[in-house]
Design a protein around this motif. Structure first.
Motif, PDB file in Angstrom:
ATOM      1  N   ILE A 102       0.828  -1.208   0.000  1.00  0.00           N
ATOM      2  CA  ILE A 102       0.000   0.000   0.000  1.00  0.00           C
ATOM      3  C   ILE A 102       0.862   1.257   0.000  1.00  0.00           C
ATOM      4  N   THR A 103       0.291   2.309  -0.531  1.00  0.00           N
ATOM      5  CA  THR A 103       0.951   3.619  -0.536  1.00  0.00           C
ATOM      6  C   THR A 103       0.218   4.605   0.362  1.00  0.00           C
ATOM      7  N   GLU A 104      -1.000   4.241   0.772  1.00  0.00           N
ATOM      8  CA  GLU A 104      -1.791   5.091   1.655  1.00  0.00           C
ATOM      9  C   GLU A 104      -2.862   4.242   2.319  1.00  0.00           C
ATOM     10  N   CYS A 105      -3.456   4.771   3.388  1.00  0.00           N
ATOM     11  CA  CYS A 105      -4.564   4.086   4.067  1.00  0.00           C
ATOM     12  C   CYS A 105      -5.497   5.146   4.618  1.00  0.00           C
ATOM     13  N   GLY A 106      -6.692   5.239   4.058  1.00  0.00           N
ATOM     14  CA  GLY A 106      -7.623   6.297   4.414  1.00  0.00           C
ATOM     15  C   GLY A 106      -8.208   6.199   5.806  1.00  0.00           C
ATOM     16  N   VAL A 107      -8.194   5.013   6.421  1.00  0.00           N
ATOM     17  CA  VAL A 107      -8.770   4.916   7.764  1.00  0.00           C
ATOM     18  C   VAL A 107      -7.750   5.237   8.850  1.00  0.00           C
ATOM     19  N   LEU A 108      -6.469   5.340   8.486  1.00  0.00           N
ATOM     20  CA  LEU A 108      -5.466   5.845   9.415  1.00  0.00           C
ATOM     21  C   LEU A 108      -5.466   7.372   9.361  1.00  0.00           C
ATOM     22  N   PRO A 109      -5.039   8.046  10.428  1.00  0.00           N
ATOM     23  CA  PRO A 109      -4.952   9.510  10.378  1.00  0.00           C
ATOM     24  C   PRO A 109      -4.125   9.961   9.178  1.00  0.00           C
ATOM     25  N   ALA A 110      -4.564  11.037   8.545  1.00  0.00           N
ATOM     26  CA  ALA A 110      -3.970  11.468   7.276  1.00  0.00           C
ATOM     27  C   ALA A 110      -2.471  11.724   7.384  1.00  0.00           C
ATOM     28  N   ASP A 111      -2.022  12.289   8.516  1.00  0.00           N
ATOM     29  CA  ASP A 111      -0.592  12.602   8.618  1.00  0.00           C
ATOM     30  C   ASP A 111       0.252  11.336   8.672  1.00  0.00           C
ATOM     31  N   PHE A 112      -0.288  10.259   9.280  1.00  0.00           N
ATOM     32  CA  PHE A 112       0.483   9.014   9.271  1.00  0.00           C
ATOM     33  C   PHE A 112       0.350   8.300   7.930  1.00  0.00           C
ATOM     34  N   SER A 113      -0.830   8.311   7.338  1.00  0.00           N
ATOM     35  CA  SER A 113      -1.012   7.698   6.023  1.00  0.00           C
ATOM     36  C   SER A 113      -0.017   8.255   5.017  1.00  0.00           C
ATOM     37  N   ALA A 114       0.236   9.556   5.096  1.00  0.00           N
ATOM     38  CA  ALA A 114       1.174  10.198   4.172  1.00  0.00           C
ATOM     39  C   ALA A 114       2.600   9.712   4.376  1.00  0.00           C
TER      40      ALA A 114
END
Length: 465
Positions: free
Chosen positions: A187-199
Motif C-alpha cells: 500500500i501507498t496510503e490508508c484512508g482509515v489511518l490519520p492522514a498525517d500518518f497515512s502520508a
C-alpha cells in the motif's frame, strides 16, 4: 491487532469443496438478484443448480441489485462468489475511495454508503437477538457514529519480500493482508489511518527497504495517542547498529516514539527517558488514560468516547453504589465509573492490564477502584473481592462472549447490567441466558467503531425484572 479474538460469525462452518459439485459449476457466472444481506454483510441470492434453488453468498453486492457473479466456491448447502459486474446498482452503492480496495482486506464494504452500512449493522444486531434469544429490545438506541476516515489509532503493517513478475530479485511489500488470503497488499496510503500518518507510508516503505537487515523485519505496529505516535518494529534477528540508527533518525525527525521488539518483548529506543506510555482523554469525565503501545485499546477514539459516555448513562451508577466492571482492560470504563460510584471493582484476565489500570487510577487521583486479575471463565462469585455483591455490572468481553460470566453474575442480583459486545451472535446467545435468569432486554444499539468493515460493535442494557 485487538484484544477480542475469536472466529468471525458467518455461514455454517465451511467443509471442503463438495465432491458432488463439478469444477465447471464453480466457474459459472450467473446473473442474480440480491435479496438481502447476511450477518457478514454479504449479499444473499438464490439461483438454480441441478433443478433446485441454492443459496449464494456474494461479496461486493447490495440488496436490490442485479449482479453478475463469479463463483469462487461451491459447498453442499451454499455457494460463494463475488459480484464481477453490477448490472443494476443500488442507490446505496458508492465508488470506493481507496486505491487498494479491490485487493486489501481491511475495508471490505467501502462500496456501501456509510449510513447504509450502519443501518445494515443495526439490522444484523436485531436479527441475531431475535434468532438466538427470541428477544427484541424495548428501545433501539440511535447508532453512535463519527468520521468514516482517519479514525484508526492502531494498525499492524506486515513486511515481506516477494519475487514479482519481471523483477530479478524479491521486492519489498509493506501493507495489509489481501481479502481472504495471507498474502500482503503493498500500500501507498490508508484512508482509515490519520492522514498525517497515512502520508508517511511511502517513506516508511523506503526506510525498511534501506535497512541491511530488512529481511529480518516481519511487521511494524503503529499506535497513535492524543499526544504522540509510536512505532514498534518487530525483528527476527538483532538489527545492526547502522539499521538502528536509520530507524532512530526517521522517528526523531517526525517526533515519533520507537520500540524494537524481539522474542523477549518490546523495548523503547526513543525517547531515551520517560515512561513508555501514550495517552488518550475522556473529556466527559476529566480523565486521561495512559497505555503502552502494545496494550489493547479501542482503535477509534471518537467512538470510544461516545461509547463510554453512553455506557455510564445506561448503567446510571449512583454515589452510594458498588459497581463491577468485567473484562476491564486498563480501565476504559472502570475509571469513568469511579467518578460516579462509591466503589468500582475492575476484573481482567491479563495481569499486565490490571497493573496499567492501577497506574491510571493513581494518575487520575481515584482511590475508590480495586483492580483484580482473575480467570473469568471460572466461578468467581465467592472470591474475596466479590463479597458484598454489586448493585450494577458492566462487561466488555471478547468475541467469544461471556456465557460462563453471565451465568455467574446473575447470582449478584444487580439491578442493571450493561453489556458491550463486538459480536452480535454471542451477545444474542448471552442475552437468552440473562433473560432466563430474570433480566429483560431494555435497550440495545450499534456503534460504528470500524466504518467500512463488517465488524459490528453494540451495547445493550439489561434490567432486573
Amino acid at each position: 491487532m485487538i484484544r477480542k479474538p475469536g472466529r468471525r460469525p458467518g455461514p455454517p462452518r465451511r467443509p471442503g469443496l463438495a465432491r458432488s459439485q463439478s469444477t465447471q459449476r464453480t466457474t459459472q457466472s450467473p446473473v442474480v438478484q440480491i435479496d438481502k444481506l447476511s450477518h457478514e454483510v454479504r449479499g444473499i441470492a438464490r439461483y438454480p443448480v441441478d433443478g433446485k434453488n441454492k443459496t449464494l453468498f456474494v461479496d461486493n453486492a447490495l440488496p436490490g441489485e442485479e449482479v453478475k457473479v463469479k463463483i469462487t466456491a461451491s459447498r453442499a448447502r451454499f455457494d460463494e462468489g463475488i459480484a464481477s459486474e453490477i448490472i443494476q446498482p443500488s442507490a446505496d452503492r458508492r465508488t470506493p475511495p481507496c486505491p487498494h480496495f479491490e485487493h486489501c482486506g481491511g475495508c471490505a464494504i467501502q462500496y456501501m454508503d456509510p449510513a447504509a452500512q450502519i443501518a445494515a449493522k443495526q439490522q444484523i444486531l436485531l436479527d441475531q437477538l431475535q434468532r438466538f434469544a427470541h428477544a427484541t429490545p424495548e428501545q433501539v438506541l440511535p447508532p453512535l457514529t463519527g468520521d468514516n476516515f482517519g479514525y484508526r489509532r492502531r494498525a499492524r503493517l506486515g513486511v515481506r519480500f516477494v519475487k514479482q513478475a519481471g523483477s530479478r530479485k524479491p521486492q519489498l511489500v509493506l501493507g495489509f493482508r489481501e481479502k481472504r488470503s495471507n498474502n500482503l497488499v503493498d500500500i501507498t496510503e490508508c484512508g482509515v489511518l490519520p492522514a498525517d500518518f497515512s502520508a508517511q507510508i511511502p517513506a516508511l516503505h523506503q526506510l525498511v527497504d534501506s535497512c541491511t537487515g530488512r529481511k529480518q523485519i516481519s511487521h511494524i505496529e503503529v499506535a497513535i495517542g492524543d499526544d504522540a505516535t509510536a512505532l514498534v518494529v518487530r525483528h527476527l534477528q538483532p538489527l545492526s547498529e547502522e539499521d538502528r540508527q536509520r530507524l532512530l533518525d526517521y522517528v526523531k525527525t517526525r517526533d515519533y516514539h520507537l520500540y524494537l521488539q524481539d522474542d523477549s518483548g518490546a523495548s523503547t529506543v526513543w525517547p531515551e527517558q520517560g515512561a513508555e506510555r501514550l495517552a488518550y482523554g475522556l473529556a466527559d469525565f476529566g480523565l486521561t488514560l495512559q497505555f503502552h503501545p502494545q496494550d489493547f485499546i479501542q482503535v477509534n477514539f471518537d467512538i470510544n468516547r461516545q461509547m463510554v459516555s453512553r455506557a455510564i448513562e445506561l448503567l446510571d451508577p449512583q454515589a452510594d453504589e458498588r459497581v463491577l466492571d468485567l473484562f476491564c482492560g486498563l480501565g476504559n470504563f472502570t475509571l469513568p465509573l469511579a467518578t460516579r460510584a462509591a466503589e468500582v471493582v475492575g476484573v481482567e484476565g491479563a495481569k499486565v492490564l490490571t497493573e496499567r489500570g492501577r497506574e491510571n487510577a493513581a494518575h487520575n487521583n481515584l482511590d475508590n477502584i480495586h483492580f483484580q486479575a482473575a480467570d473469568l471463565t471460572a466461578d468467581f462469585t465467592r472470591s474475596p473481592w466479590a463479597r458484598g455483591g454489586f448493585d450494577k455490572i458492566l462487561l466488555d468481553p471478547p468475541r467469544t462472549g461471556a456465557l460462563e460470566v453471565v451465568r455467574n453474575i446473575a447470582t449478584f442480583g444487580a439491578r442493571r447490567i450493561v453489556y458491550v459486545s463486538c459480536n452480535p451472535a454471542t451477545l444474542a446467545r448471552d442475552t437468552a441466558e440473562l433473560i432466563q435468569r430474570g433480566y429483560r432486554l431494555s435497550k440495545a444499539g450499534v456503534m460504528d467503531m470500524f466504518p467500512h468493515t463488517t465488524h459490528v460493535e453494540s451495547i445493550a442494557l439489561f434490567e432486573k425484572t
